[in-house]
Write an enzyme that holds these catalytic residues in place. Structure first.
Site, PDB file in Angstrom:
ATOM      1  N   SER A 134       0.865  -1.179   0.000  1.00  0.00           N
ATOM      2  CA  SER A 134       0.000   0.000   0.000  1.00  0.00           C
ATOM      3  C   SER A 134       0.903   1.231   0.000  1.00  0.00           C
ATOM      4  O   SER A 134       1.724   1.405   0.897  1.00  0.00           O
ATOM      5  CB  SER A 134      -0.881  -0.028   1.250  1.00  0.00           C
ATOM      6  N   LYS A 160      -1.133  -0.943  -4.322  1.00  0.00           N
ATOM      7  CA  LYS A 160      -2.317  -0.119  -4.025  1.00  0.00           C
ATOM      8  C   LYS A 160      -1.864   1.317  -3.832  1.00  0.00           C
ATOM      9  O   LYS A 160      -0.941   1.581  -3.078  1.00  0.00           O
ATOM     10  CB  LYS A 160      -2.963  -0.666  -2.756  1.00  0.00           C
ATOM     11  N   LEU A 161      -2.514   2.221  -4.543  1.00  0.00           N
ATOM     12  CA  LEU A 161      -2.186   3.640  -4.414  1.00  0.00           C
ATOM     13  C   LEU A 161      -3.260   4.329  -3.589  1.00  0.00           C
ATOM     14  O   LEU A 161      -4.459   4.174  -3.846  1.00  0.00           O
ATOM     15  CB  LEU A 161      -2.122   4.313  -5.792  1.00  0.00           C
ATOM     16  N   LYS A 162      -2.842   5.104  -2.611  1.00  0.00           N
ATOM     17  CA  LYS A 162      -3.784   5.938  -1.870  1.00  0.00           C
ATOM     18  C   LYS A 162      -4.166   7.124  -2.758  1.00  0.00           C
ATOM     19  O   LYS A 162      -3.276   7.734  -3.388  1.00  0.00           O
ATOM     20  CB  LYS A 162      -3.137   6.441  -0.581  1.00  0.00           C
ATOM     21  N   ASP A 187      -7.171   3.213  -3.123  1.00  0.00           N
ATOM     22  CA  ASP A 187      -7.890   3.298  -1.839  1.00  0.00           C
ATOM     23  C   ASP A 187      -8.075   4.764  -1.493  1.00  0.00           C
ATOM     24  O   ASP A 187      -7.105   5.514  -1.372  1.00  0.00           O
ATOM     25  CB  ASP A 187      -7.073   2.592  -0.751  1.00  0.00           C
ATOM     26  N   ASN A 189     -10.068   5.895   1.226  1.00  0.00           N
ATOM     27  CA  ASN A 189     -10.336   6.154   2.649  1.00  0.00           C
ATOM     28  C   ASN A 189     -11.408   7.224   2.859  1.00  0.00           C
ATOM     29  O   ASN A 189     -11.200   8.185   3.604  1.00  0.00           O
ATOM     30  CB  ASN A 189      -9.047   6.528   3.396  1.00  0.00           C
ATOM     31  N   GLU A 212     -11.210   1.088  -3.514  1.00  0.00           N
ATOM     32  CA  GLU A 212     -11.549   0.791  -2.125  1.00  0.00           C
ATOM     33  C   GLU A 212     -12.118   2.028  -1.433  1.00  0.00           C
ATOM     34  O   GLU A 212     -11.509   3.102  -1.466  1.00  0.00           O
ATOM     35  CB  GLU A 212     -10.251   0.322  -1.435  1.00  0.00           C
ATOM     36  N   ASP A 237     -13.948  -1.148   2.771  1.00  0.00           N
ATOM     37  CA  ASP A 237     -13.031  -1.341   3.901  1.00  0.00           C
ATOM     38  C   ASP A 237     -13.732  -0.806   5.155  1.00  0.00           C
ATOM     39  O   ASP A 237     -14.367  -1.554   5.897  1.00  0.00           O
ATOM     40  CB  ASP A 237     -11.693  -0.626   3.597  1.00  0.00           C
ATOM     41  N   LYS A 261     -10.456  -6.741   7.703  1.00  0.00           N
ATOM     42  CA  LYS A 261      -9.440  -6.336   8.685  1.00  0.00           C
ATOM     43  C   LYS A 261      -9.930  -6.774  10.058  1.00  0.00           C
ATOM     44  O   LYS A 261     -10.918  -6.237  10.557  1.00  0.00           O
ATOM     45  CB  LYS A 261      -9.282  -4.811   8.718  1.00  0.00           C
ATOM     46  N   GLY A 289      -4.584  -4.246   5.946  1.00  0.00           N
ATOM     47  CA  GLY A 289      -3.526  -4.065   6.937  1.00  0.00           C
ATOM     48  C   GLY A 289      -3.667  -2.730   7.637  1.00  0.00           C
ATOM     49  O   GLY A 289      -4.347  -1.813   7.142  1.00  0.00           O
TER      50      GLY A 289
HETATM   51  O1  OSB Z   1      -7.174   1.964   4.507  1.00  0.00           O
HETATM   52  O2  OSB Z   1      -6.174   0.155   4.166  1.00  0.00           O
HETATM   53  C1  OSB Z   1      -6.230   1.232   4.756  1.00  0.00           C
HETATM   54  C2  OSB Z   1      -3.113   1.749   6.924  1.00  0.00           C
HETATM   55  C3  OSB Z   1      -3.664   2.372   8.018  1.00  0.00           C
HETATM   56  C4  OSB Z   1      -5.012   2.647   8.022  1.00  0.00           C
HETATM   57  C5  OSB Z   1      -5.809   2.300   6.931  1.00  0.00           C
HETATM   58  C6  OSB Z   1      -5.270   1.644   5.839  1.00  0.00           C
HETATM   59  C7  OSB Z   1      -3.885   1.402   5.817  1.00  0.00           C
HETATM   60  C8  OSB Z   1      -3.186   0.806   4.689  1.00  0.00           C
HETATM   61  C9  OSB Z   1      -1.856   0.133   4.998  1.00  0.00           C
HETATM   62  O3  OSB Z   1      -3.541   0.911   3.549  1.00  0.00           O
HETATM   63  C10 OSB Z   1      -1.853  -1.306   4.701  1.00  0.00           C
HETATM   64  C11 OSB Z   1      -0.677  -1.996   5.332  1.00  0.00           C
HETATM   65  O4  OSB Z   1      -0.682  -2.254   6.556  1.00  0.00           O
HETATM   66  O5  OSB Z   1       0.274  -2.291   4.604  1.00  0.00           O
HETATM   67 MG    MG Z   2      -8.427   0.928   3.104  1.00  0.00          MG
END
Ligand code: OSB
Ligand code: MG
Length: 366
Positions: A134, A160-162, A187, A189, A212, A237, A261, A289
């Site tokens: 990620s 995975k790109l935020k 992702d 969020n 996501e 998520d 998760k 994660g």
């Molecule tokens: O949205 O998946 C998420 C880390 C902290 C909080 C939310 C997220 C994440 C990650 C990291 O995307 C995933 C990882 O632990 O490698």
């Molecule tokens: Mg996520």
């Protein structure tokens, strides 16, 4: 099993690469490691709550207070098991990350005593699982491409790109142009809203595995509207907080993929139940994660070995997170990690590394 003492240990591990998301930036992992000392032996767990309530409503100090004041007092007596734990704490509403930390420590203690691996307890079978990485938001596209290049060199085959408003189509285009074959997903969020459906449809050009959680946790209907509007599969998520919500999301058509998760769901046993539901419904799942230490990632690998986990998890090698973890490092080979098969979570906690990272210790009795 009798819980004699619960040790709550706060540790601070600097991240190898600062991790920026739409809800904030982390430069270190302030983690809560839990040791359950029982009459059957010790078990380890980890709380996935972050330092501030930006991902979900929980945060690490709050989780520790909930454990101290409301959860541990419910855990007295000789007949405690990981299964019964869930019934004991059912009267405490919410706080899944606080609960999941204790569930894992109890599971680990009872499984170590019985010589069974968490993988086998949960119904997993694979010896290795596919994993991805990620990648946080960066200041420039060049920085992002450099970061991804390093991960591709490390053997990752899924990235995975935020994304967030102002950082979406261009970064995805830059990475897709450089790696036409890479398995790529994004992702958000919860950073978008109902007015963004047409804009997000622009992601269809980049052959993504999934998008996501673009919208807020409680907004299943806008996720459904997007799922009907774009070709890219929609994954949830933050919204997936229980079995009932998962069933609702699937029934509505709000997602075709689910990120599981254990922290967000309240444990590994309820996570396995969500896996079973999704599998029966033909909905693909993968393991998310929360920048866990080796304790939480060992357990996540066990979960990800269940048959319905058909997409690579956010469970990267240790080098992606920490210079010095509290377990032996996990090393990615060919885009996969080995699933621990020893008793319990299957890894040992490095007492010296733990002591070196410790910022506080609290010992509780039920
Ligand atoms: O949205 O998946 C998420 C880390 C902290 C909080 C939310 C997220 C994440 C990650 C990291 O995307 C995933 C990882 O632990 O490698
Ligand atoms: Mg996520």
């Amino acid at each position: 099993m009798r819980l004699e003492e619960l040790e709550l240990r706060r540790i601070s591990l600097p991240l190898v690469t600062p991790f920026r998301t739409s809800f904030g930036t982390q430069v270190e992992r302030d983690a809560l490691v839990v040791a359950a000392r029982t009459d059957a032996g010790v078990g380890w767990g980890e709380c996935t709550a972050l330092t501030w309530p930006g991902y979900s409503s929980e945060w690490i100090d709050g989780a520790q207070e909930v454990i101290r004041r409301f959860l541990v007092p419910l855990l007295g007596g000789d007949d405690l098991t990981a299964d019964r734990f869930h019934r004991r704490v059912a009267g405490v509403v919410g706080h899944p990350m606080a609960k999941a930390a204790l569930e894992l420590a109890l599971l680990d203690a009872e499984l170590r005593a019985g010589g069974t691996s968490l993988r086998d307890r949960l119904g997993g079978s694979r010896d290795r699982v596919e994993v991805g990485v990620s990648v946080g938001i960066t200041d420039t596209l060049a920085e992002l491409v450099d970061l991804v290049a390093g991960y591709v060199d490390d053997g990752y085959t899924r990235v995975k790109l935020k994304i967030e408003p102002g950082w979406d189509l261009e970064p995805v285009r830059a990475v897709r142009e450089r790696w036409p074959e890479l398995r790529l997903q994004v992702d958000a969020n919860t950073a978008y809203g109902p007015g963004d459906l047409d804009h997000l449809a622009g992601l269809d050009a980049f052959d993504l595995l999934l998008i996501e959680q673009p919208f807020p946790e409680d907004d299943l209907l806008t996720h459904r509207a997007l799922a009907r509007h774009i070709a890219t599969p929609v994954c949830l998520d933050e919204s997936i907080t229980s079995l009932a919500v998962t069933a609702t999301a699937i029934e509505l058509g709000a997602c075709s993929v689910v990120n599981i998760k254990p922290g967000r769901i309240g444990g590994y046993l309820p996570s396995a139940a969500i896996h079973d539901l999704c599998r029966a419904a033909g909905v693909a799942v993968w393991c998310g994660g929360m920048l866990e230490t080796g304790i939480g990632r060992a357990a996540n690998l066990a979960l990800a070995s269940l048959p319905g986990f058909t997409l690579p998890g956010d469970i990267s090698g240790t080098a992606r997170y920490y210079h010095h973890d509290v377990t032996a490092p996990f090393v990615v080979e060919g885009g996969t990690l080995p699933v621990p098969t020893g008793p319990g979570i299957g890894v040992d906690v490095d007492a010296e590394a733990l002591a070196a990272a410790t910022t506080s210790v609290e010992v509780l009795r039920p």
